[in-house]
Structures are given as structure tokens and as C-alpha cells.
Write a protein that holds these residues in place. Structure first.
Motif, PDB file in Angstrom:
ATOM      1  N   ALA A 347       0.850  -1.194   0.000  1.00  0.00           N
ATOM      2  CA  ALA A 347       0.000   0.000   0.000  1.00  0.00           C
ATOM      3  C   ALA A 347       0.884   1.242   0.000  1.00  0.00           C
ATOM      4  O   ALA A 347       1.698   1.423   0.921  1.00  0.00           O
ATOM      5  CB  ALA A 347      -0.907   0.003   1.225  1.00  0.00           C
ATOM      6  N   PHE A 348       0.720   2.073  -1.015  1.00  0.00           N
ATOM      7  CA  PHE A 348       1.490   3.320  -1.113  1.00  0.00           C
ATOM      8  C   PHE A 348       0.610   4.491  -0.684  1.00  0.00           C
ATOM      9  O   PHE A 348      -0.403   4.796  -1.323  1.00  0.00           O
ATOM     10  CB  PHE A 348       2.009   3.514  -2.536  1.00  0.00           C
ATOM     11  N   HIS A 349       1.040   5.157   0.359  1.00  0.00           N
ATOM     12  CA  HIS A 349       0.306   6.253   0.977  1.00  0.00           C
ATOM     13  C   HIS A 349       0.204   7.465   0.067  1.00  0.00           C
ATOM     14  O   HIS A 349      -0.739   8.247   0.151  1.00  0.00           O
ATOM     15  CB  HIS A 349       1.046   6.625   2.274  1.00  0.00           C
ATOM     16  N   GLY A 350       1.196   7.630  -0.825  1.00  0.00           N
ATOM     17  CA  GLY A 350       1.190   8.752  -1.761  1.00  0.00           C
ATOM     18  C   GLY A 350       2.131   9.863  -1.345  1.00  0.00           C
ATOM     19  O   GLY A 350       2.478  10.017  -0.180  1.00  0.00           O
ATOM     20  N   SER A 351       2.529  10.646  -2.329  1.00  0.00           N
ATOM     21  CA  SER A 351       3.571  11.656  -2.114  1.00  0.00           C
ATOM     22  C   SER A 351       3.011  13.018  -1.741  1.00  0.00           C
ATOM     23  O   SER A 351       1.829  13.296  -1.899  1.00  0.00           O
ATOM     24  CB  SER A 351       4.418  11.802  -3.382  1.00  0.00           C
ATOM     25  N   TRP A 352       3.914  13.859  -1.246  1.00  0.00           N
ATOM     26  CA  TRP A 352       3.600  15.267  -0.982  1.00  0.00           C
ATOM     27  C   TRP A 352       4.705  16.169  -1.514  1.00  0.00           C
ATOM     28  O   TRP A 352       4.544  17.384  -1.581  1.00  0.00           O
ATOM     29  CB  TRP A 352       3.448  15.511   0.532  1.00  0.00           C
ATOM     30  N   ASN A 353       5.838  15.586  -1.934  1.00  0.00           N
ATOM     31  CA  ASN A 353       7.032  16.387  -2.210  1.00  0.00           C
ATOM     32  C   ASN A 353       7.647  16.104  -3.574  1.00  0.00           C
ATOM     33  O   ASN A 353       8.864  16.077  -3.720  1.00  0.00           O
ATOM     34  CB  ASN A 353       8.075  16.148  -1.114  1.00  0.00           C
ATOM     35  N   ARG A 354       6.803  15.908  -4.596  1.00  0.00           N
ATOM     36  CA  ARG A 354       7.319  15.717  -5.951  1.00  0.00           C
ATOM     37  C   ARG A 354       7.180  16.979  -6.812  1.00  0.00           C
ATOM     38  O   ARG A 354       7.499  16.960  -7.996  1.00  0.00           O
ATOM     39  CB  ARG A 354       6.595  14.554  -6.637  1.00  0.00           C
ATOM     40  N   ALA A 355       6.706  18.057  -6.240  1.00  0.00           N
ATOM     41  CA  ALA A 355       6.534  19.304  -6.990  1.00  0.00           C
ATOM     42  C   ALA A 355       7.887  19.776  -7.539  1.00  0.00           C
ATOM     43  O   ALA A 355       8.915  19.601  -6.881  1.00  0.00           O
ATOM     44  CB  ALA A 355       5.928  20.371  -6.093  1.00  0.00           C
ATOM     45  N   PRO A 356       7.892  20.401  -8.751  1.00  0.00           N
ATOM     46  CA  PRO A 356       6.729  20.783  -9.566  1.00  0.00           C
ATOM     47  C   PRO A 356       6.147  19.640 -10.402  1.00  0.00           C
ATOM     48  O   PRO A 356       5.205  19.857 -11.149  1.00  0.00           O
ATOM     49  CB  PRO A 356       7.300  21.867 -10.474  1.00  0.00           C
ATOM     50  N   GLU A 357       6.691  18.439 -10.293  1.00  0.00           N
ATOM     51  CA  GLU A 357       6.079  17.279 -10.946  1.00  0.00           C
ATOM     52  C   GLU A 357       4.778  16.926 -10.226  1.00  0.00           C
ATOM     53  O   GLU A 357       4.596  17.272  -9.050  1.00  0.00           O
ATOM     54  CB  GLU A 357       7.039  16.079 -10.907  1.00  0.00           C
TER      55      GLU A 357
END
Length: 430
Positions: A347-357
Motif C-alpha cells: 500500500a502506497f500512501h502517496g507523495s507530498w514532495n514531488r513538486a513541480p512534478e
């Protein structure tokens, strides 16, 4: 008779009004899982052919890891207390029959050999289960381990148990890369890193011995920044963990890394953790593009040099950066098709720090396994938790997958710590 006919006419008219009103209301409801009640089938999730998802519960709170007993009861660990309690019990997996106990928040929960184990951010407790697989005395758990490091950052104490009476506890490093001043531009990495003496790895304790302290544990594997997802694989008789990779490569070293590099480095690592394993944090990170461990810039690295990192243990598989793997489960059931047997769900919780992607993750993936190693490429198994592509890209999603558990009938449960939903995924195909 006239009275009865009048009554029936009124009843039919009333039902028509209700149905009409409901139909009108549904025109304005967005097609997301957020508004669907428990019991909804395929609530906005995408699954392989033959699979169906059902919403078991919703809005329970910050549900982290989950465990299912042999009679189908679901135990859910809360990151934040709800009505003063940190463990929810869904009797028989029924969301309408919820009770709670445990006065501590946390992440880890597991069932083994007649006991329910649960963790706070600094301790591990256990509860005896009776013949009906019910907790005997929910108000008085045994304290198995106490005094584990909790400095707020990477403090969840995820747990798993082997078949020889041992329990494994993640003690995440309260740091990004062990700098003198954490996450500060220009601050050098401490060498040697003192954090590794008490965190940044997996510690092994005795599952049946109450009153243990940190000093009683064995540092089983080190050089792991933080592992929310870990699981003992009984068929391979080995411990597996997934590492949350470091952050801030571009922000702190913009002469070496672009913003795109920052979004795509380092890889999230799937690790086979043997006793004595060293995976290199904070000195090293895994570059999925170069497919090797690279010396961290805080320790003199230039984004290409391996140096001391050439000799540290490697991952068995690498995933895209910053997806935050939060749960690992090896499937042992017989309900799913043969390809899933002994494979790994993550289970991948998801990112918060891939910006600006765009942000990414927010899904459950499957990794086929053979002889304890990946036997093929990973694939997305369950998606749609984010709610929409726009929500996923921004990171402001509906749900974040966090926990996994296998039901007695071989179905797969998935929990969310954003709103507190639990889904049951079953296979109905040929």
C-alpha cells in the motif's frame, strides 16, 4: 375498505416523492467514494478483471494498520485517539458493530499465536484472545516493550512477528539525512551518524516477554531511514521491509540536483532484511536510474559517486520516489488466482514532495514473488483512492491507502488514514 384504499394511495404517493427526490439529489453527487455509504460495491476503485471492492466502513478516524482474526473481526489502529481510544473493533467485519479500547495512538497492530499486538509511538502492548478470538481484558494489556525513541518525526512503531517467538519493530530515524542541523542548507552530515545507535533500523525483541526495554532488543537491520511497511514472510522465513527514502536533494544541493531530480530521487526500496543487514542510510541512497547506491551529498557525494555505498546491501526492487510505502502483505489465501499466491501487496500512501512534478502513488501494487525474490515487474492492483487525476496531481486526495490485512476467506482489506475508510477486495472471476 375506502379507508384502506386511501391509505395505500397515500403510501404509494409518498414513496414516489421520496424516489423522485433521491433521484434529483443524486444528479448533484460527484462520482467519488467520499459520499458512498458502507456496503457500496466498487466505490470508485479500479481493479483487475474479476475483482470487486466493497466499502466495509467509512469515517472511522485516522486508521493506520489493520489486523483480522480467524473469525473475521477487524482490529484497526488509530494514529489519533477517537473518543479517547486508539483501537477499533469491527465485529465480524461489520461496520455497524464498532467498539473501541486502548488509550494510546499509534500505527502497528498484528495477531499471532492467540494474542493481539498493538503499538504506540514508544511502546508495544499485547492482549490475550479467548477461544472466540475476542480480547479478554481490553483495559489491561501487557506492556511487552517500552521506552522506544519518539521524537515526533518518523515515530510510528510498525511491527511484525516471525514463527519463532520474535517481534520486529521499526524505529525510524528522527532525521532526513543525519545532518548536524536537520534539513538545513549547508549543514554537514554527522559521520559516524549517532542516530543509528538507537534508530534508523529494525530491532528484534521477544514477543512473549513483558517489560522489555530498548536495551533488551537486538538491532536486526540498520541503515533504514524509516519503514512503516514491514512483514515476516513465512514461506521464505525472512523479514521484508520497505524504506521511505530521503527528501530535499534539490533544495539543499541545487548545484547537483534539478527539481526533476528531486521529484524522482531517491527510489523507495523493497528490502530483504537479514540479521546484520546494512542498507546505507544516511550515507547512501538508491538511484533507480543508475540502479545503484549513491553517496549522499551531505557526505561528499556528487550525485554519481558510490564510494562507501558500493558495499552496502541493495534492494530487491525499487519503486518511484516519494510514494511512501506504508503496508506490506504476503498473500497466502486461496481465493485469488494462482499468480497472487505468496506474492506481495504493498500500500502506497502517496507523495507530498514531488513538486513541480505531479504527486503520485495513492494505490496498492502487487509484486509476484518466487523463492523469496520478485519474479516479475510490479503492477498497480487497486487504484482510484485519490478520487481524480487532478486530486492526485495536487496531493489533495480523498483517501490514502495505509494498511493491509488478509481475511479468513482470502479477501484483501485496505485501510485509509485520511478519512478512515476500510475496503474489502474479493475475487469473483473464474
Amino acid at each position: 375498505m375506502k379507508t384502506i384504499k386511501w391509505y395505500l394511495s397515500c403510501l404509494v404517493f409518498t414513496c414516489m416523492i421520496v424516489v423522485s427526490a433521491c433521484a434529483e439529489e443524486n444528479k448533484n453527487i460527484s462520482d467519488t467514494t467520499a459520499i458512498l455509504p458502507a456496503g457500496s460495491v466498487n466505490p470508485g476503485l479500479t481493479l483487475p478483471d474479476g475483482f470487486t471492492a466493497t466499502t466495509v466502513a467509512e469515517n472511522l478516524g485516522s486508521v493506520r494498520h489493520i489486523a483480522v482474526s480467524s473469525n473475521g473481526d477487524i482490529y484497526a489502529k488509530l494514529e489519533k485517539l477517537k473518543d479517547g481510544k486508539g483501537i477499533l473493533l469491527l465485529k465480524g467485519g461489520n461496520a455497524t458493530a464498532v467498539s473501541s479500547f486502548g488509550n494510546y495512538p499509534g500505527t502497528g497492530i498484528s495477531i499471532k499465536d492467540g494474542y493481539l499486538y498493538a503499538s504506540s509511538n514508544s511502546a508495544v502492548y499485547r492482549y490475550k484472545l479467548n477461544a472466540n478470538n475476542e480480547v479478554e481484558n481490553p483495559g489491561k494489556p501487557e506492556t511487552i516493550i517500552k521506552g522506544l525513541t519518539d521524537r515526533g518525526q518518523h515515530n510510528s512503531k510498525s511491527i511484525t512477528l516471525d514463527d519463532a517467538g520474535n517481534i520486529y519493530v521499526n524505529i525510524g530515524a528522527p532525521s532526513n539525512s543525519c545532518q548536524v542541523q536537520d534539513r538545513a542548507v549547508g549543514s554537514k552530515g554527522q559521520d559516524p551518524c549517532p542516530i543509528l545507535e538507537y534508530a534508523g533500523g529494525i530491532w528484534q525483541f521477544k514477543a512473549g516477554t513483558p517489560g522489555q526495554e530498548f536495551k533488551d532488543g537486538v538491532r536486526y537491520a540498520t541503515g533504514i531511514r524509516n519503514s512503516v511497511a514491514l512483514s515476516w514472510n513465512s514461506s521464505a522465513n525472512e523479514l521484508y521491509v520497505l524504506q521511505h527514502g530521503r527528501d530535499d536533494l534539490h533544495r539543499m544541493f541545487d548545484d547537483l540536483y534539478t527539481t526533476k531530480d528531486n521529484a524522482e530521487l531517491p527510489a523507495e526500496e523493497f528490502l530483504l532484511a537479514k540479521k546484520g543487514s546494512n542498507f546505507g542510510w544516511p550515507y547512501c541512497y538508491y538511484d533507480g536510474k543508475q540502479q545503484k547506491k549513491i553517496l549522499a551529498p551531505e557526505y561528499g557525494g556528487d550525485a554519481k559517486t558510490q564510494g562507501r555505498c558500493e558495499s552496502v546491501d541493495k534492494p530487491i526492487m525499487a519503486f518511484p520516489a516519494h510514494l511512501a510505502p506504508n503496508a506490506l502483505l504476503f498473500y497466502t489465501g486461496s481465493q485469488f488466482p494462482e499468480k497472487y499466491k505468496n506474492g506481495a501487496f504493498i500500500a502506497f500512501h502517496g507523495s507530498w514532495n514531488r513538486a513541480p512534478e505531479p504527486q503520485a502513488g495513492f494505490f496498492v501494487v502487487f509484486v509476484p514473488m518466487k523463492d523469496g525474490k520478485p519474479s516479475g515487474e510490479w503492477e498497480v492492483f487497486a487504484d482510484g483512492f485519490a478520487g481524480s487525476d487532478e486530486k492526485k496531481a495536487s496531493g489533495r486526495v480523498d483517501y490514502r491507502p495505509c494498511g493491509l490485512a488478509q481475511a479468513p476467506d482470502g479477501a484483501l482489506y485496505v485501510s485509509d488514514d485520511n478519512k478512515g475508510n476500510i475496503w474489502k477486495i474479493t475475487y469473483n472471476g473464474k
